[in-house]
Write an enzyme that holds these catalytic residues in place. Structure first.
Site, PDB file in Angstrom:
ATOM      1  N   LYS A 268      37.989 -91.417 -90.963  1.00  0.00           N
ATOM      2  CA  LYS A 268      38.379 -90.264 -90.146  1.00  0.00           C
ATOM      3  C   LYS A 268      39.086 -90.743 -88.874  1.00  0.00           C
ATOM      4  CE  LYS A 268      34.708 -86.980 -91.320  1.00  0.00           C
ATOM      5  NZ  LYS A 268      35.601 -85.940 -91.861  1.00  0.00           N
ATOM      6  N   ARG A 342      30.333 -83.393-101.486  1.00  0.00           N
ATOM      7  CA  ARG A 342      30.283 -82.866-102.859  1.00  0.00           C
ATOM      8  C   ARG A 342      29.735 -83.906-103.831  1.00  0.00           C
ATOM      9  NH1 ARG A 342      36.502 -81.385-102.497  1.00  0.00           N
ATOM     10  NH2 ARG A 342      35.763 -81.047-100.378  1.00  0.00           N
TER      11      ARG A 342
HETATM   12  N1  BES Z   1      31.900 -83.572 -93.140  1.00  0.00           N
HETATM   13  C1  BES Z   1      33.238 -83.309 -93.477  1.00  0.00           C
HETATM   14  C2  BES Z   1      33.633 -81.863 -93.227  1.00  0.00           C
HETATM   15  C3  BES Z   1      33.747 -81.440 -91.790  1.00  0.00           C
HETATM   16  C4  BES Z   1      34.922 -81.591 -91.098  1.00  0.00           C
HETATM   17  C5  BES Z   1      32.694 -80.808 -91.175  1.00  0.00           C
HETATM   18  C6  BES Z   1      35.026 -81.153 -89.786  1.00  0.00           C
HETATM   19  C7  BES Z   1      32.805 -80.352 -89.874  1.00  0.00           C
HETATM   20  C8  BES Z   1      33.959 -80.526 -89.186  1.00  0.00           C
HETATM   21  C9  BES Z   1      33.502 -83.586 -94.958  1.00  0.00           C
HETATM   22  O1  BES Z   1      32.774 -84.621 -95.506  1.00  0.00           O
HETATM   23  C10 BES Z   1      34.960 -83.905 -95.103  1.00  0.00           C
HETATM   24  O2  BES Z   1      35.402 -84.840 -94.502  1.00  0.00           O
HETATM   25  N2  BES Z   1      35.672 -83.102 -95.899  1.00  0.00           N
HETATM   26  C11 BES Z   1      37.051 -83.295 -96.111  1.00  0.00           C
HETATM   27  C12 BES Z   1      37.348 -83.029 -97.563  1.00  0.00           C
HETATM   28  C13 BES Z   1      38.750 -83.386 -97.987  1.00  0.00           C
HETATM   29  C14 BES Z   1      38.985 -84.878 -97.852  1.00  0.00           C
HETATM   30  C15 BES Z   1      38.965 -82.948 -99.423  1.00  0.00           C
HETATM   31  C16 BES Z   1      37.824 -82.306 -95.227  1.00  0.00           C
HETATM   32  O3  BES Z   1      37.380 -81.170 -95.056  1.00  0.00           O
HETATM   33  O4  BES Z   1      38.856 -82.704 -94.687  1.00  0.00           O
HETATM   34 ZN    ZN Z   2      33.634 -86.510 -95.140  1.00  0.00          ZN
END
Ligand code: BES
Ligand code: ZN
Ligand code: ZN
Length: 476
Positions: A268, A342
């Protein structure tokens, strides 16, 4: 916080401050005409807006008054009442006040006195909370604060029950908040395991855990892939409440419990990454709910499951493109290691089927997309059964939490089909992130079992101070 109901008149109550709710700029202060008049003129004089969760503290010859805004009746929601009560206690506490009193029959629209007492009591108790575990000289616990409800409600069994429930709920929420607010170095998978084990014992819940070796044996390679880059082992924790009707099928609630989500190799961006300590919020909500269930003792058996892992990059970490076989037997291309929620849920959902559940609800901070769609106002509900979704929306509404249904269509299912494996963990289209995340999960629950997925990424924590709470977990 000490919460009491009394039928004796408010004016005779020992208190330092009256909490008075204000709606449509008018004080809701049944049976206290003289005081209401005085408050009315104070509102005029100060230009106090009475907007939701806005407070005003002032002194009168009769003691202090804390006004707590509910905004306009047209837009009223239960969470505005609960938050206004929290805000009032916080404002009072900041002004050095400890003992509060309010009426039980404020007369807000159609809500019953019992529902009023429930929301206000829980809100007030939550208003005492601050996370100061790491502040030198912290832990000035607000145990000495009190709130007295004065009014005819004391004579109603429904009101007394509402107060007892609010007390029990806020105890569960406040104790869990101290775990949920811990950063990644403190709230490790190991720590969550021992916390849950102790809580289960105290509440007479059956407790079991699948450790790394057992997860391997059972073929839970999706959750293992998430933890591969971390020095901390993954776990799936189960807490069981038996129910008073042993013949009833259980409801299973499952929480995404990523103790820190760095994104893994699909790292991230650095900005704001510290908030990913709250990627365990789904599991924290399950821990709070299980404590409530253990004490409320409903008829239906309830099983809580936490899919716990830390998502880190490292020499052993999962690579984008890696293919793993899940507990259900379906193979998954991990195209983005940041779509890890997921993966841990896939194995937990298919493990849950062994309990022959009447319904499954999972809670997860799953997608950034839900924040884009709904902001921080509501969580998304997506599932395979509209009736279950509707029940959840209605129940949440009454409890002061907003859910909004998003679709789960065949197109979403197609979007998650893999090129080199059965599934991929990121959609091909890069659109409809929340529905597509749910579509991935839907592959692990037979259509015959009602299942709902709550994407709480926008509602699980606050990043800035609000009148009703400090930054931190909401336990939505
Ligand atoms: N934990 C994150 C989702 C998230 C993002 C929660 C911002 C709260 C605030 C999750 O694991 C994630 O990173 N999801 C990705 C999925 C994508 C790569 C398909 C997302 O939402 O960008
Ligand atoms: Zn994530
Ligand atoms: Zn995550």
């Amino acid at each position: 916080m000490k919460l009491t109901l009394t039928a004796r008149p408010l004016a005779t109550q020992a208190r330092e401050a009256w909490i008075v709710f204000v709606q449509n700029k008018k004080p809701l202060f049944n049976g206290h005409d003289e005081m209401a008049k005085r408050i009315g003129s104070q509102i005029k004089k100060t230009g106090y807006s009475g907007d939701y969760a806005q407070t005003l503290v002032f002194q009168t010859a009769d003691g202090d008054v804390i006004l707590a805004g509910l905004g306009d009746s047209k837009h009223f929601r239960m969470e505005y009442l609960e938050r206004a009560a929290s805000a009032a206690v916080r404002a009072g506490k900041n002004a050095g006040l400890k003992n509060f009193a309010t009426v039980t029959d404020a007369g807000i629209g159609k809500i019953s006195d019992a529902a009023f007492v429930h929301a206000v009591a829980r809100g007030a108790a939550m208003g005492t909370y601050s996370f100061d575990t790491f502040k030198t000289g912290g832990k000035k616990r607000a145990g000495e604060l009190s709130l007295t409800f004065a009014g005819p409600c004391e004579n109603s069994a429904a009101c007394r029950k509402a107060l007892a429930e609010a007390e029990l709920e806020s105890k569960a929420l406040l104790s869990t908040a101290d775990l949920a607010n811990l950063p990644g170095n403190e709230a490790t998978p190991q720590k969550i395991f021992s916390w849950a084990q102790k809580m289960a014992k105290e509440n007479k819940l059956a407790f079991s855990v699948l450790s790394k070796a057992e997860l391997k044996k059972k073929g839970c390679n999706a959750i293992l892939a998430v933890a591969a880059g971390s020095a901390q082992d993954a776990r799936i924790i189960t807490l069981k409440y038996k129910g008073t009707n042993p013949k009833a099928k259980p409801v299973v609630i499952i929480g995404k419990t990523i103790t820190f989500d760095s994104g893994g190799i699909s790292l991230k961006p650095g900005k704001g990454m510290e908030w990913m300590r709250y990627d365990k919020s789904g599991g924290m909500a399950v821990l709070a709910a299980m404590q409530m269930v253990a004490r409320l003792k409903p008829e239906t058996p309830v099983i809580g499951m936490l899919a716990v892992a830390e998502n880190m990059p490292g020499g052993r970490a999962t690579r984008p493109g890696d293919i793993v076989k899940s507990h259900a037997g379906k193979t998954i291309e991990i195209l983005n290691t940041d779509a890890e929620g997921r993966l841990v849920l896939a194995d937990a959902l298919s493990l849950a089927l062994q309990h022959k559940p009447a319904a499954i609800v999972d809670l997860a901070t799953l997608t950034g997309a839900v924040v884009t769609a709904l902001g921080h106002n509501a969580a998304a509900v997506v599932g395979n059964n509209h009736k279950l979704n509707a029940t959840l929306i209605k129940t949440a509404d009454a409890a002061g939490e907003r859910l909004w249904e998003l679709p789960l269509w065949p197109e979403n299912m197609d979007d998650m089909k893999g090129t080199f494996a059965d599934l991929q963990n990121m959609s091909k289209s890069g659109t409809a992130g929340t529905s597509n995340g749910a579509a991935f999960l839907a592959n692990f629950v037979p259509e015959t079992i009602p299942w709902a997925h709550l994407d709480i990424a926008g509602t699980a924590w606050e990043e800035s101070s609000k009148p009703w709470m400090d930054p931190g977990v909401t336990l939505f």
